[in-house]
Enzyme design. Structure first.
Site, PDB file in Angstrom:
ATOM      1  N   ILE A   1     -11.273   0.925  -0.985  1.00 40.66           N
ATOM      2  CA  ILE A   1     -10.326   1.782  -0.250  1.00 40.66           C
ATOM      3  C   ILE A   1      -8.888   1.330  -0.480  1.00 40.66           C
ATOM      4  O   ILE A   1      -7.987   2.139  -0.663  1.00 40.66           O
ATOM      5  CB  ILE A   1     -10.674   1.793   1.267  1.00 40.66           C
ATOM      6  CG1 ILE A   1     -12.019   2.493   1.463  1.00 40.66           C
ATOM      7  CG2 ILE A   1      -9.586   2.475   2.077  1.00 40.66           C
ATOM      8  CD1 ILE A   1     -12.538   2.495   2.866  1.00 40.66           C
TER       9      ILE A   1
ATOM     10  N   LYS B   1      17.723 -11.226   3.238  1.00 36.26           N
ATOM     11  CA  LYS B   1      18.257  -9.916   3.639  1.00 36.26           C
ATOM     12  C   LYS B   1      19.148 -10.083   4.867  1.00 36.26           C
ATOM     13  O   LYS B   1      18.724 -10.666   5.869  1.00 36.26           O
ATOM     14  CB  LYS B   1      17.069  -8.980   3.949  1.00 36.26           C
ATOM     15  CG  LYS B   1      17.462  -7.660   4.580  1.00 36.26           C
ATOM     16  CD  LYS B   1      16.269  -6.754   4.829  1.00 36.26           C
ATOM     17  CE  LYS B   1      16.689  -5.536   5.641  1.00 36.26           C
ATOM     18  NZ  LYS B   1      15.583  -4.704   6.068  1.00 36.26           N
TER      19      LYS B   1
HETATM   20  P1  FAD Z   1      -3.306  -0.430   5.322  1.00 36.04           P
HETATM   21  O1  FAD Z   1      -2.398  -1.166   4.428  1.00 36.04           O
HETATM   22  O2  FAD Z   1      -3.595   0.995   4.983  1.00 36.04           O
HETATM   23  O3  FAD Z   1      -4.683  -1.220   5.379  1.00 36.04           O
HETATM   24  C1  FAD Z   1      -5.844  -0.617   5.869  1.00 36.04           C
HETATM   25  C2  FAD Z   1      -7.054  -1.532   5.626  1.00 36.04           C
HETATM   26  O4  FAD Z   1      -8.202  -0.957   6.230  1.00 36.04           O
HETATM   27  C3  FAD Z   1      -7.390  -1.764   4.167  1.00 36.04           C
HETATM   28  O5  FAD Z   1      -7.716  -3.111   3.968  1.00 36.04           O
HETATM   29  C4  FAD Z   1      -8.627  -0.908   3.959  1.00 36.04           C
HETATM   30  O6  FAD Z   1      -9.479  -1.433   2.973  1.00 36.04           O
HETATM   31  C5  FAD Z   1      -9.282  -1.001   5.329  1.00 36.04           C
HETATM   32  N1  FAD Z   1     -10.187   0.103   5.617  1.00 36.04           N
HETATM   33  C6  FAD Z   1      -9.882   1.390   5.918  1.00 36.04           C
HETATM   34  N2  FAD Z   1     -11.011   2.110   6.088  1.00 36.04           N
HETATM   35  C7  FAD Z   1     -12.042   1.256   5.896  1.00 36.04           C
HETATM   36  C8  FAD Z   1     -13.459   1.398   5.919  1.00 36.04           C
HETATM   37  N3  FAD Z   1     -14.059   2.583   6.166  1.00 36.04           N
HETATM   38  N4  FAD Z   1     -14.198   0.317   5.669  1.00 36.04           N
HETATM   39  C9  FAD Z   1     -13.640  -0.889   5.411  1.00 36.04           C
HETATM   40  N5  FAD Z   1     -12.314  -1.084   5.372  1.00 36.04           N
HETATM   41  C10 FAD Z   1     -11.535  -0.020   5.604  1.00 36.04           C
HETATM   42  N6  FAD Z   1       6.989  -1.512   6.752  1.00 36.04           N
HETATM   43  C11 FAD Z   1       7.986  -2.409   6.839  1.00 36.04           C
HETATM   44  O7  FAD Z   1       7.986  -3.238   7.755  1.00 36.04           O
HETATM   45  N7  FAD Z   1       8.990  -2.407   5.914  1.00 36.04           N
HETATM   46  C12 FAD Z   1       9.065  -1.489   4.926  1.00 36.04           C
HETATM   47  O8  FAD Z   1       9.984  -1.536   4.102  1.00 36.04           O
HETATM   48  C13 FAD Z   1       8.060  -0.497   4.867  1.00 36.04           C
HETATM   49  N8  FAD Z   1       8.098   0.481   3.933  1.00 36.04           N
HETATM   50  C14 FAD Z   1       7.143   1.464   3.947  1.00 36.04           C
HETATM   51  C15 FAD Z   1       7.253   2.543   3.087  1.00 36.04           C
HETATM   52  C16 FAD Z   1       6.317   3.575   3.143  1.00 36.04           C
HETATM   53  C17 FAD Z   1       6.468   4.752   2.234  1.00 36.04           C
HETATM   54  C18 FAD Z   1       5.219   3.503   4.032  1.00 36.04           C
HETATM   55  C19 FAD Z   1       4.185   4.589   4.088  1.00 36.04           C
HETATM   56  C20 FAD Z   1       5.105   2.425   4.877  1.00 36.04           C
HETATM   57  C21 FAD Z   1       6.062   1.423   4.873  1.00 36.04           C
HETATM   58  N9  FAD Z   1       5.989   0.361   5.758  1.00 36.04           N
HETATM   59  C22 FAD Z   1       7.006  -0.561   5.818  1.00 36.04           C
HETATM   60  C23 FAD Z   1       4.826   0.229   6.633  1.00 36.04           C
HETATM   61  C24 FAD Z   1       3.858  -0.797   6.069  1.00 36.04           C
HETATM   62  O9  FAD Z   1       3.510  -0.480   4.739  1.00 36.04           O
HETATM   63  C25 FAD Z   1       2.599  -0.860   6.930  1.00 36.04           C
HETATM   64  O10 FAD Z   1       2.969  -1.047   8.251  1.00 36.04           O
HETATM   65  C26 FAD Z   1       1.748  -2.002   6.509  1.00 36.04           C
HETATM   66  O11 FAD Z   1       1.397  -1.868   5.173  1.00 36.04           O
HETATM   67  C27 FAD Z   1       0.526  -2.122   7.363  1.00 36.04           C
HETATM   68  O12 FAD Z   1      -0.475  -1.267   6.989  1.00 36.04           O
HETATM   69  P2  FAD Z   1      -1.898  -1.484   7.633  1.00 36.04           P
HETATM   70  O13 FAD Z   1      -2.351  -2.872   7.364  1.00 36.04           O
HETATM   71  O14 FAD Z   1      -1.858  -1.049   9.050  1.00 36.04           O
HETATM   72  O15 FAD Z   1      -2.797  -0.426   6.840  1.00 36.04           O
END
Ligand code: FAD
Length: 509
Positions: free
Chosen positions: A40, A76
């Site tokens: 994923i 930064k």
């Molecule tokens: P994700 O990175 O999506 O991780 C999700 C996890 O869940 C993955 O490991 C996946 O494998 C797992 N998963 C999902 N479904 C399943 C399943 N069914 N079974 C097993 N595993 C599963 N934040 C900042 O602070 N600064 C920035 O400059 C910044 N820029 C950004 C720019 C963009 C365009 C975007 C969209 C976001 C940005 N962010 C920024 C936000 C930041 O990227 C996220 O907050 C951060 O990556 C956290 O994501 P997450 O861990 O919540 O989710």
């Protein structure tokens, strides 16, 4: 009895949670598991951070220089906003103060009074972080220096490398990682989450589940059916395209956010490459045009194919429901204009650690968690909306919508008070303090119609001296600072990394 906390997801939020929990709890007390799926993958775009990350790393006992090397980080000092009022305008929202407080009054009030008599006055000269950033200088802040004017710093990082770094940290502290796709989630009779069933046949039973599954929000939205508060009428951008490129080797110590016809473009300098992206509204611009526009703006050679991401601004109505806590994208999303997502992850983790007791996970804790997290999201939301609204641009349908939209009540009231008398209310809970609001409002040429009488009537000469004195002190201080590039190449080896100087709810302490 030992409790089992199961973290779902191994993106930035999953591994930050695993690292912080494994550092906080004794292993006899709590067992921690994390499930992620390489198939994923993660969003992993988060590259620009704010100073609170220093507090997070220090709390985990992470050596800052080691972290800087491991994540290809640069320092930064703030964000440069280009074209956010008239085209060809720019200002920096710094990590730090403007001038010094005068009694109980914020410096910006006196500066506004000074500006009435001196239309060409430049607010940016009253901030050490802005002056240093624009001269591409950097050193650690030293508060014992008598001429010091408050600033702090954050990093531009490779978020994927940061997640790997924290994975290594957490696994060393006993976190068990499971690779696999979660196929279904089972609830107990009471409605709590009881177990996860993986595609590979594995079953994971737990007491507390932390949903770090990203936009999917597998547990919170999927299993528990918790609603989403949609904020896209105020934040109409719903797409981004990102392309990394070769570094220009300038290493600007600030992020750039340039407003364009239907959104804005970011540029983030890392030590080994530059992060580029465009945040835009699909209603006003096609993916094809967005990509072409971005490619045209990139200076270095592109290093990967364009990565398109769709999102919706808003948050889960609650982030802690039953035995499940949502952290990261599963809890909400606000566009990265002020680099706040990693901060909101950190907030969720710290608040959980403060309120969760393995012996009594009561509903009071859940209520407080939801209240604080909800308020933080709303206040960051208001700050971001303000940028679009206060830009007062009318050169496209996108900007005409933004400058005429009906604001959330909380923001409208805040701006009404500012417009009427220049006051910016200081709240207790909420990331952006008065200097940040002043930086953005003044930077976007959004001035109050009047000032309070006692401020407006201040002596012109005294105001001039106050502002001149501040500008001179800052200019002399920055003159002695090394170039950011030079500082990075030595990584400040002959200097002590200062304490973060932050606590979680105050700005400086
Ligand atoms: P994700 O990175 O999506 O991780 C999700 C996890 O869940 C993955 O490991 C996946 O494998 C797992 N998963 C999902 N479904 C399943 C399943 N069914 N079974 C097993 N595993 C599963 N934040 C900042 O602070 N600064 C920035 O400059 C910044 N820029 C950004 C720019 C963009 C365009 C975007 C969209 C976001 C940005 N962010 C920024 C936000 C930041 O990227 C996220 O907050 C951060 O990556 C956290 O994501 P997450 O861990 O919540 O989710």
């Amino acid at each position: 009895m030992q409790q089992h906390i199961v973290i779902v997801g191994g993106g930035t939020s999953g591994w930050m949670t695993a690292a912080a929990l494994s550092n906080h709890f004794k292993s006899e007390e709590i067992k921690i598991s994390l499930v992620e799926s390489d198939t994923i993958g993660t969003v992993g775009v988060g590259e620009a951070t704010i100073p609170y990350l220093r507090y997070f790393n220090q709390r985990l006992g992470i050596d800052e220089r080691d972290f800087v090397r491991a994540t290809n980080a640069t320092y930064k000092l703030g964000i440069e906003f280009i074209d956010w009022s008239a085209q060809a305008s720019s200002y920096v929202h710094p990590f730090g103060d403007f001038g010094e407080k005068i009694g109980q009054d914020e410096f910006y009030l006196y500066w506004l009074a000074h500006k009435k008599n001196n239309p060409l006055a430049d607010f940016s000269k009253c901030s050490t972080a802005v002056v240093a950033a624009l001269q591409q200088k950097f050193t650690y802040p030293k508060s014992q220096n008598k001429d010091w004017q408050g600033y702090t710093y954050a990093f531009h990082i490779d978020a994927l490398k940061y997640a790997h770094y924290l994975r290594h940290y957490a696994e060393k502290k006993g976190v068990l990682r499971h690779e696999g796709i979660i196929e279904s989630v089972e609830l107990s009779e009471s409605g709590d989450i009881s177990k996860l069933l993986l595609k590979n046949g594995q079953t994971l039973v737990g007491d507390i589940f932390i949903d770090c599954s990203g936009f999917r929000s597998l547990l919170m939205a999927g299993a528990l059916n918790v609603g989403f508060e949609d904020w896209s009428r105020w934040l109409i951008c719903d797409r981004a395209v990102a392309i990394p490129s070769q570094s220009d080797n300038q290493f600007k110590p600030y992020t750039q956010a340039q407003a364009m016809q239907c959104g804005w473009r970011w540029e983030i300098p890392l030590a080994n490459r530059t992060g580029n992206g465009l945040v835009y509204s699909g209603a006003y611009m096609s993916d094809e045009n967005a990509c072409a526009y971005l490619k045209n703006k990139i200076v270095g050679c592109p290093l990967a194919e364009p990565n398109f991401i769709q999102f919706k601004a808003g948050r889960r109505v609650q982030s802690w429901v039953r035995n499940c806590v949502a952290i990261g994208l599963s809890s909400g999303f606000l566009e990265p204009l002020e680099s706040t997502s990693i901060y909101l992850i950190q907030l969720g983790i710290m608040k959980f650690l403060e309120l969760y007791s393995p012996k009594a996970a009561g509903c009071n804790a859940r209520q407080e968690f939801n209240q604080v997290v909800g308020l933080e999201y709303e206040r960051v939301r208001d700050f971001i909306i303000m940028h679009y609204y206060a830009a007062q641009r009318t050169d496209s349908d996108f900007w005409r919508y933004c400058s005429h939209m009906e604001l959330p009540d909380s923001l409208r009231e805040r701006l009404d008070i500012y417009r009427a008398m220049g006051l910016i209310d200081q709240y207790e809970i909420g990331l952006f303090k008065t200097p940040s609001w002043a930086a953005a409002l003044i930077g976007q040429q959004f001035f109050p119609a009047h000032l309070q009488r006692r401020i407006a009537d201040l002596d012109k000469k005294a105001l001039l001296n106050l502002v001149n004195d501040c500008e001179h002190k800052i200019s002399a201080y920055v003159k002695k600072m090394p170039d950011h590039k030079e500082f990075l190449s030595h990584l400040g080896v002959d200097q002590e990394v200062p304490p973060s100087g932050l606590n979680f709810y105050g700005v400086f302490c």
